[in-house]
Design an enzyme around this catalytic site. Structure first.
Site, PDB file in Angstrom:
ATOM      1  N   LYS A  35       2.421  -9.001  -7.253  1.00 48.55           N
ATOM      2  CA  LYS A  35       2.403  -8.090  -6.089  1.00 48.55           C
ATOM      3  C   LYS A  35       2.757  -8.869  -4.818  1.00 48.55           C
ATOM      4  O   LYS A  35       3.599  -8.444  -4.035  1.00 48.55           O
ATOM      5  CB  LYS A  35       1.021  -7.476  -5.924  1.00 48.55           C
ATOM      6  CG  LYS A  35       0.751  -6.870  -4.549  1.00 48.55           C
ATOM      7  CD  LYS A  35      -0.628  -6.295  -4.380  1.00 48.55           C
ATOM      8  CE  LYS A  35      -1.669  -7.269  -3.951  1.00 48.55           C
ATOM      9  NZ  LYS A  35      -1.815  -7.488  -2.502  1.00 48.55           N
ATOM     10  N   CYS A 131      -8.892  -6.099   8.238  1.00 53.63           N
ATOM     11  CA  CYS A 131      -9.232  -5.262   7.080  1.00 53.63           C
ATOM     12  C   CYS A 131     -10.642  -5.660   6.666  1.00 53.63           C
ATOM     13  O   CYS A 131     -11.327  -6.407   7.363  1.00 53.63           O
ATOM     14  CB  CYS A 131      -8.243  -5.483   5.946  1.00 53.63           C
ATOM     15  SG  CYS A 131      -8.428  -7.091   5.193  1.00 53.63           S
ATOM     16  N   ARG A 136      -7.886 -11.072  10.103  1.00 54.16           N
ATOM     17  CA  ARG A 136      -6.471 -11.242   9.739  1.00 54.16           C
ATOM     18  C   ARG A 136      -5.580 -11.430  10.975  1.00 54.16           C
ATOM     19  O   ARG A 136      -4.706 -10.639  11.280  1.00 54.16           O
ATOM     20  CB  ARG A 136      -5.981 -10.056   8.897  1.00 54.16           C
ATOM     21  CG  ARG A 136      -6.881  -9.593   7.782  1.00 54.16           C
ATOM     22  CD  ARG A 136      -7.114 -10.626   6.688  1.00 54.16           C
ATOM     23  NE  ARG A 136      -5.970 -10.927   5.885  1.00 54.16           N
ATOM     24  CZ  ARG A 136      -5.615 -10.239   4.800  1.00 54.16           C
ATOM     25  NH1 ARG A 136      -6.308  -9.189   4.446  1.00 54.16           N
ATOM     26  NH2 ARG A 136      -4.560 -10.592   4.099  1.00 54.16           N
ATOM     27  N   ASP A 323      -8.422 -15.183  -3.961  1.00 51.22           N
ATOM     28  CA  ASP A 323      -8.274 -13.882  -4.629  1.00 51.22           C
ATOM     29  C   ASP A 323      -8.976 -13.834  -5.977  1.00 51.22           C
ATOM     30  O   ASP A 323      -9.097 -12.762  -6.569  1.00 51.22           O
ATOM     31  CB  ASP A 323      -6.787 -13.529  -4.813  1.00 51.22           C
ATOM     32  CG  ASP A 323      -6.091 -13.323  -3.480  1.00 51.22           C
ATOM     33  OD1 ASP A 323      -4.856 -13.334  -3.445  1.00 51.22           O
ATOM     34  OD2 ASP A 323      -6.803 -13.185  -2.466  1.00 51.22           O
ATOM     35  N   ARG A 415      -3.969  -0.811  -5.793  1.00 51.28           N
ATOM     36  CA  ARG A 415      -3.055  -1.530  -4.897  1.00 51.28           C
ATOM     37  C   ARG A 415      -2.512  -2.777  -5.571  1.00 51.28           C
ATOM     38  O   ARG A 415      -1.418  -3.227  -5.273  1.00 51.28           O
ATOM     39  CB  ARG A 415      -3.797  -1.970  -3.622  1.00 51.28           C
ATOM     40  CG  ARG A 415      -4.297  -0.845  -2.763  1.00 51.28           C
ATOM     41  CD  ARG A 415      -4.903  -1.363  -1.488  1.00 51.28           C
ATOM     42  NE  ARG A 415      -3.931  -2.159  -0.736  1.00 51.28           N
ATOM     43  CZ  ARG A 415      -4.224  -2.816   0.367  1.00 51.28           C
ATOM     44  NH1 ARG A 415      -5.453  -2.820   0.838  1.00 51.28           N
ATOM     45  NH2 ARG A 415      -3.312  -3.500   1.019  1.00 51.28           N
TER      46      ARG A 415
END
Ligand code: EPZ
Length: 462
Positions: A35, A131, A136, A323, A415
């Site tokens: 992604k 977010c 960010r 992640d 997502r």
């Protein structure tokens, strides 16, 4: 039923996963395209007016939103399953003033500022905003563009950038980033490809997605050296051609599957996956007691019944990826001993702790450091993922919980994970995707992307 139709039908309902716990997995799991590479490669297609073909593009809502944004500024996109063909031979007025709702729906689209400034000489793009995992900021992107000879101002929630030179062309420069930022490195790398002269980036991010981006840009005629190291040199060229490029495998999805094997104590084979992209995780899983074998782009893993707690600290590549912090924490709740999990990349990426505690996990959270006392059986309950990776962590924890869990927050999961439930079911899990009638609320709520399933746009044929 086609994926987009199914999701469109769900959009008025609250979809969730029902997951039967205590199931073993086995066999093979297929890894989709990355992604976080596909998104920036789509942005890079703006650097040429020729066709850019991308293969192995995962079918995800983030990709759909990026496609909508590119179409809104004039790109013609033809999509057939995992292949995207993008041609942007003429940009419309929106290209110098990107649609607010779409940039806010996908903050990763902010990197478009680089190619658009390089191609048009000016661009106005909404501030992407923060977010759930953090503020960010974009200061590194802005400093870098200024160093390349752009005037960059923030005016009422927009970033307005203009190349200063009379020819409206950027100029090469030596730029040292104050922090390793994937997005800022990508923005400046793309902008520098068409600048006059040479650009040298110091303290550049080294993530594999940046190597994939440089590989495609060089295929288009750019002259980039050093991607994947902290120093990248870009010799500006006048023009970039179209190309056909295959997106690299998603290292975070692959890592999530390896953790799924470990948490269920099941043997799994996953591919395609590039072992060098997963070194930090593989080392930690081996320390934990997993046996891992890599051969080419296939990774096999066997997990002993009793695994040990290990400590992790997230950091930019080649360190342990932020992640995978949430999925790894789910694993640590099931092993013997206490593990220390430190999140150093984002300031608010511990939302999954609360949900894991609700499942009975014993976790002490001090700021961005979690102490996980493992070895307790988590119990099934109704949980919600607050962001993409914490949602994946909830699914993994549910695979080993006592009973049947309900996992909500699928707008996050969709997502970043293509067919996540189907892939786990193909390896022996028992997950059903269903939905409840949406509760009509009396008050209008301003829904952000995170709370609303973006309707799938019908794929316009380019
Ligand atoms: C990319 O986000 C990924 N997203 C993230 O994946 C990933 O977690 C992150 O890199 C780190 O690996 C995409 O590629 C679309 P950063 P990005 O700029 O580029 C600070 C997922 O789950 N920073 O490397 O936004 C920032 O605050 C997502 O797939 C500045 O200070 O991340 C953070 O602390 C989540 N100033 C750190 O750098 C800036 O101008 C790393 O952020 C930019 C960043």
């Amino acid at each position: 039923m086609q994926r987009k139709e199914a999701l469109k039908e769900e959009s008025n309902l609250l979809p969730f996963l029902k997951i039967e716990g205590k199931r073993k997995l086995s066999g093979y799991m297929k890894v989709s395209g990355a992604k976080n590479s596909a998104l920036v490669l789509m942005a890079a297609s703006l650097l040429t007016n020729e066709v850019v073909g991308l293969r192995n593009v995962p079918q995800l809502t983030d990709i759909d939103v990026m496609s909508r944004l590119l179409r809104a500024i004039g790109s013609k996109i033809r999509q057939s399953s995992n292949i995207l063909k993008i041609k942007t031979n003429k940009l419309n007025d929106s290209s110098s003033n990107l649609p607010y709702d779409l940039v806010h729906a996908l903050r990763a689209s902010f990197v478009c500022i680089g190619p658009l400034l390089a191609r048009l000489g000016e661009v106005k793009i909404p501030l992407p905003g923060g977010c759930r995992i953090g503020a960010r900021p974009i200061d590194e992107h802005i400093q870098g563009l200024r160093a390349l000879g752009a005037r960059v101002e923030i005016e009422n929630d927009y970033v307005v950038a203009k190349a200063i030179s009379p020819q409206k062309r950027l100029n090469g420069a030596r730029i040292t980033f104050n922090c390793k930022s994937v997005g800022a490195t990508e923005t400046i790398l793309m902008a520098a490809t068409l600048a006059q002269g040479t650009t040298i980036l110091e303290n550049a991010a080294q993530e594999p997605e940046i190597q994939d981006l440089a590989k495609m840009l060089n295929k288009m005629g750019a002259k980039i050296q050093g991607a994947g190291t902290s120093q990248i040199t870009i010799e500006g060229v006048d023009y970039l051609n179209g190309c056909l490029f295959t997106v690299m495998p998603d290292r975070i999805e692959a890592g999530t599957f390896l953790i799924a094997s470990a948490i269920t104590r099941s043997p799994l084979t996953i591919s395609p996956a590039i072992p060098e992209h997963l070194e930090a995780l593989i080392i930690k899983l081996q320390e934990c007691g997993c046996l891992i074998e890599c051969s080419g782009e296939t990774i096999s893993i066997i997990s002993r019944k009793s695994l040990q707690a290990v400590d992790i600290t997230t950091s930019p590549f080649p360190g342990f990826p932020t992640d995978l912090q949430a999925p790894f924490m789910a694993l640590m709740t099931t092993v013997k001993g206490t593990s220390k999990i430190e999140e150093t990349v984002f300031e608010n990426r511990m939302q999954h702790v609360r949900e894991l505690q609700r499942m009975g996990a014993k976790i002490l959270l001090e700021g961005n450091t979690a102490f996980v006392v493992g070895g307790n059986n988590v119990k099934a309950t109704s949980i919600r993922g607050g962001d993409l990776r914490s949602c994946a962590a909830m699914v993994l924890a549910s695979l080993v919980a006592n009973g049947t869990s309900v996992v909500k927050g699928l707008e996050h999961l969709d997502r970043g994970y293509e067919d996540f439930a189907e892939k786990l079911n193909s390896a022996g899990a028992s997950i059903t995707r269903t939905h409840s009638q949406v509760q009509k609320t009396s008050h209008r709520t301003t829904k952000t992307y995170e709370d609303t399933q973006i309707l799938y746009s019908d794929t316009e044929v380019a």
